[in-house]
Design a protein around this motif. Structure first.
Motif, short mmCIF file in Angstrom:
data_model
loop_
_atom_site.label_atom_id
_atom_site.label_comp_id
_atom_site.label_asym_id
_atom_site.label_seq_id
_atom_site.Cartn_x
_atom_site.Cartn_y
_atom_site.Cartn_z
N LEU A 545 -42.66 -3.41 -23.09
CA LEU A 545 -42.60 -4.55 -22.16
C LEU A 545 -43.97 -4.86 -21.58
N LEU A 546 -44.72 -3.83 -21.21
CA LEU A 546 -46.04 -4.06 -20.63
C LEU A 546 -47.01 -4.64 -21.65
N SER A 547 -46.86 -4.26 -22.90
CA SER A 547 -47.69 -4.85 -23.96
C SER A 547 -47.40 -6.33 -24.12
N LYS A 548 -46.10 -6.69 -24.03
CA LYS A 548 -45.74 -8.11 -24.11
C LYS A 548 -46.35 -8.89 -22.94
N LYS A 549 -46.27 -8.31 -21.75
CA LYS A 549 -46.82 -9.01 -20.58
C LYS A 549 -48.33 -9.14 -20.68
N GLN A 550 -48.97 -8.10 -21.21
CA GLN A 550 -50.42 -8.14 -21.34
C GLN A 550 -50.85 -9.20 -22.35
N SER A 551 -50.01 -9.43 -23.35
CA SER A 551 -50.33 -10.45 -24.36
C SER A 551 -50.01 -11.87 -23.89
N GLY A 552 -49.51 -12.01 -22.68
CA GLY A 552 -49.25 -13.33 -22.14
C GLY A 552 -47.80 -13.76 -22.16
N GLU A 553 -46.92 -12.92 -22.69
CA GLU A 553 -45.50 -13.27 -22.74
C GLU A 553 -44.87 -13.10 -21.37
N GLU A 554 -44.04 -14.07 -20.99
CA GLU A 554 -43.38 -14.03 -19.70
C GLU A 554 -42.15 -13.14 -19.76
N LEU A 555 -42.09 -12.14 -18.89
CA LEU A 555 -40.93 -11.27 -18.84
C LEU A 555 -39.87 -11.86 -17.92
N SER A 556 -38.62 -11.56 -18.21
CA SER A 556 -37.52 -12.11 -17.43
C SER A 556 -37.40 -11.38 -16.10
N LEU A 557 -36.62 -11.98 -15.20
CA LEU A 557 -36.36 -11.36 -13.91
C LEU A 557 -35.71 -9.99 -14.09
N PHE A 558 -34.77 -9.91 -15.02
CA PHE A 558 -34.09 -8.65 -15.30
C PHE A 558 -35.07 -7.59 -15.78
N GLN A 559 -35.98 -7.97 -16.66
CA GLN A 559 -36.94 -7.01 -17.21
C GLN A 559 -37.91 -6.52 -16.14
N MET A 560 -38.36 -7.41 -15.26
CA MET A 560 -39.29 -6.99 -14.21
C MET A 560 -38.62 -6.01 -13.25
N ARG A 561 -37.37 -6.29 -12.90
CA ARG A 561 -36.67 -5.38 -12.00
C ARG A 561 -36.42 -4.02 -12.67
N SER A 562 -36.14 -4.03 -13.95
CA SER A 562 -35.91 -2.76 -14.64
C SER A 562 -37.20 -1.96 -14.74
N ILE A 563 -38.34 -2.63 -14.91
CA ILE A 563 -39.63 -1.92 -14.92
C ILE A 563 -39.85 -1.25 -13.56
N ASP A 564 -39.52 -1.96 -12.50
CA ASP A 564 -39.68 -1.41 -11.15
C ASP A 564 -38.85 -0.13 -10.98
N ILE A 565 -37.58 -0.19 -11.40
CA ILE A 565 -36.69 0.96 -11.26
C ILE A 565 -37.15 2.12 -12.12
#
Length: 779
Positions: A545-565
């Motif tokens: 997921l972090l690689s996707k975000k680093q490449s400019g891809e927008e993560l969903s609200l669900f994915q961001m919350r799951s990263i936090d947890i």
């Protein structure tokens, strides 16, 4: 490879057997048994904590449809059968295909003649479909469906015979005014055109990235029809439509057996035999086109000897192809070279025994007879001639008491199943008879060795070995890890090896009390291995997921919350000192440092509030501590009804995971998770928005973490707080306050604490300890 059998278990069903070759093992680990009134389906239920020394499975029964083709051809035999001539009347009355719906005769119950699994992947890219042919010559396709209460049923999604009728009825003319004899002949012609007498599945292939499969159908008049079925996204009740690819009129009569052999991506050879005992092969290609190319019919057994072909199969060995026919007690083998030319033919009589089962692997052919005789034939080529070496394999089944009607091997051949039925007269006259399944262990194969040297990267196709290992450990009262090196470098083990050890540890703790003498215990506790697997799984997901975000891809609200947890969970593992207790080293620490360095810098949306207690969810355990349903992949909460559930370990997955992955596999078992279907009202209720909106929050930045992170300076010298998980829900308010305090501290855990571990500063507990109990979780 040879076979040596040891009886492990015995399963019984209240049914009768009426056909030979009465069982088949699917590619997705299901077994079908053809009974007299329906199909029994046995599905493996992997569970390393099951204490009973019997095959752990779930059984289903599929009742056969009473659909009759003769009642759907536009001619009603009840309206004119009394006006037929004597010979025609006798023929119509005695033939099931014409008189299945004749009202003046005793009705006949539907029963299965043949059943066959499709290739794996046609359903949800993971499962098989099931096709069943009845004694009414009706062919239907079924799919497994599971509702929200986890009740499983097999639903008919496609009537192949009905599709054949719809394709052919455009040629039928008005027949009500025809004389009885002419009308009867027209009825026979229609029935013979559309009634299905044999079928076989093709291999799975792709067209524009989508899965397809072909089903070949043989008919009474000797025709072969070809149908393409589209892969299903899920195992819902939605009907599937077949695409007609063509009809071919063969040189044979009523087709009774078929077998498909792939030779190229969209083509292969179709072997088929008729009721006269003749057998031919068709060359089929262009299965990806609107119309299949069917030609080059080649006759192999051209003599009409009235001995029906009971089975056709194809074996590949050493670059050569062998077509194997079963005719009563005879094996007929045709050897084809690389150019497709027949270089030799071999006829082998297995004795005065009717063959009821056959299986081949490498150059070995196993043959089972009706009288419980199992023979092994080893094939070799000597001077361009087929040579067979025979060997008798003993099995502990009383051939005088039972008649055997087929057998199967599991995927890794550690299980051998024998289908048997009582044959003694007193068994039928005095006692209730049962369909029997005798399960054996192939003693020449060590299931632990197969599992440990698994190079597939997944446990998915090795659960037959795990189940056999469980049975052997319970029966022999021993630990499952005997044979694995005692000193393992857990820090450098792959995720697959850690998953394997996790299940072995679970099994070890279950059989511990049954082992007479415990000299040593050379495996880590299950809970430690469970945490290590969880850490590896989270690191793998967060890196993606972090690689996707680093490449400019927008993560969903669900994915961001799951990263936090999940980032919070990694911090918890640091505070609980799990890595030190597990005795892992630099690799684990470096991987956690790399992920936390990025995750701590992200801005996270406000977290959800628990639907049960109203508290904000800030970690893998809800506050105040109580049991809640969490996704095993994302650690996000699941409300009311789950969408996906592992059939083995019962792990759950959130429906949002379906947007990330095409196929959802259990992170611990590697088997496809089963999709559960709720009714419309429940779905509408579940889909309501439970989220409470609030402002975005930002975690402590990287620099501040290094300066102000948790340093344990507030803990007295020689004292250390340990975190112990518990399933108890009766916690005092003091413990809950401590828990809240701990979670506040966990929010500030930084890379400094990971660096301490990396430098060997584990801060081992001194003589005094403070124990803090947490409820919930996996402990």
């Amino acid at each position: 490879m040879s076979v040596e059998l040891r009886l492990i278990d015995h399963i019984r069903f209240s049914s009768k057997l009426s056909v030979n070759f009465a069982c088949e093992y699917s590619e997705d680990d299901r077994i079908l048994i053809i009974g007299d009134i329906g199909i029994y389906i046995i599905a493996l239920k992997g569970c390393m904590s099951n204490p009973f020394p019997s095959y752990y499975c779930k059984n289903y029964f599929l009742e056969i449809s009473d659909f009759t083709p003769s009642a759907n051809i536009g001619i009603d035999i009840n309206s004119f059968h009394k006006d037929l001539e004597r010979n025609d009347l006798y023929e119509a009355t005695m033939s099931m295909e014409y008189s299945a719906d004749l009202k003046s005769t005793t009705p006949v119950d539907p029963s299965p003649l043949c059943a066959q699994w499709s290739p794996r992947g046609i359903v949800g890219k993971t499962d098989c479909l099931l096709a069943v042919l009845s004694n009414f010559y009706n062919l239907e396709i079924y799919v497994k469906f599971i509702d929200e209460n986890e009740v499983t049923e097999y639903c008919m999604i496609c009537g192949v015979t009905q599709e054949v009728i719809d394709e052919k009825k455009t040629e039928w003319k008005y027949s009500d005014r025809l004389p009885p004899t002419v009308k009867y002949n027209e009825m026979k012609r229609r029935v013979q055109n559309i009634s299905c007498t044999a079928f076989t599945w093709s291999h799975l292939y792709k067209i524009n990235g989508k899965e397809y499969c072909t089903i070949f159908v043989g008919h009474m008049n000797g025709d072969v029809t070809v149908w393409r079925i589209t892969g299903r996204v899920s195992n819902s009740k939605e009907n599937s439509k077949l695409h007609f690819l063509g009809r071919y009129s063969t040189q044979l009569g009523r087709i009774v057996r078929m077998h498909w052999h792939i030779t190229k991506e969209y083509g292969g050879g179709l072997s088929f035999a008729d009721s006269e005992g003749k057998m031919s092969v068709l060359h089929v290609k262009c299965l990806d086109q609107e119309t299949a190319d069917i030609d080059s019919e080649l006759g192999f057994w051209t003599e009409a000897d009235k001995v029906v072909v009971d089975k056709i199969t194809v074996m590949i060995y050493d670059g050569r192809t062998y077509i194997i026919l079963v005719k009563q007690s005879f094996l007929i083998i045709y050897g084809l070279d690389e150019s497709g030319q027949v270089f030799d033919q071999k006829v082998c009589n297995v004795g005065c025994y009717y063959i009821t089962g056959i299986h081949h692997f490498d150059n070995t052919i196993l043959v089972l007879t009706l009288t419980s005789v199992l023979k092994q034939y080893t094939l070799s080529i000597v001077d361009q001639r087929i040579h067979l070496e025979e060997k008798l394999i003993p099995i502990k089944v009383n051939g005088g008491k039972f008649r055997t009607h087929g057998f199967f091997f599991s995927k890794n051949m550690v299980f051998f199943g024998l289908i048997a039925y009582p044959c003694m007269l007193h068994s039928f006259s005095k006692l209730k008879t049962f369909l029997n399944i005798f399960l054996f262990h192939n003693a020449l194969l060590n299931p632990l060795t197969i599992i440990w040297h698994n190079n597939s990267g997944s446990l998915r196709d090795y659960w037959d070995c795990l189940e056999m290992l469980r049975l052997l450990c319970l029966k022999d009262k021993r630990f499952p890890w005997l044979g694995i090196p005692a000193e393992l470098d857990y820090d450098n083990l792959s995720l697959l090896k850690l998953k394997t050890l996790r299940w072995l540890a679970k099994l070890s703790e279950m059989v511990f009390n049954t082992v007479p003498v415990v000299k040593n215990y050379d495996i880590k506790p299950y809970i430690i291995l469970h945490y290590l697997v969880q850490i590896k799984l989270i690191l793998k997901r967060l890196n993606g997921l972090l690689s996707k975000k680093q490449s400019g891809e927008e993560l969903s609200l669900f994915q961001m919350r799951s990263i936090d947890i999940q980032n919070f969970f990694l911090k918890e593992m640091v505070v609980k000192n799990v890595l030190a207790k597990a005795n892992v080293g630099r690799n684990f620490i470096n991987e956690i440092k790399q992920v936390m360095r990025v995750a701590n810098e992200l801005r996270y949306p406000a977290m959800l509030h628990c639907v049960w207690c109203g508290e904000k969810i800030i970690g893998p355990v809800c506050l105040p501590p109580h049991a809640d349903s969490r996704c095993s992949i994302t650690m996000m909460p699941i409300y009311l009804v789950t969408s996906y559930k592992c059939p083995f370990c019962k792990a759950l997955a959130h429906k949002e995971v379906g947007k990330e992955e095409d196929v959802i596999f259990c992170p611990y078992c590697d088997v496809p998770m089963e999709q559960l279907y709720a009714d419309e009202k429940t779905e509408e209720f579940v889909n309501k928005d439970y989220e409470l909106k609030s402002e975005e929050v930002r975690s402590v930045c990287f620099d501040d973490c290094l300066k102000e992170g948790l340093s344990f300076s507030d803990v007295e010298e020689n004292e250390r707080e340990y975190v112990v998980l518990s399933d108890s829900e009766d916690e005092s308010s003091e413990d809950q306050n401590k828990l809240r305090t701990l979670y506040v501290r966990l929010k500030d855990v930084s890379l400094e604490d990971i660096v301490k571990l990396d430098n060997g500063e584990e801060q081992e507990a001194g003589p005094s300890r403070k124990v803090l109990k947490l409820t919930g979780g996996d402990g």
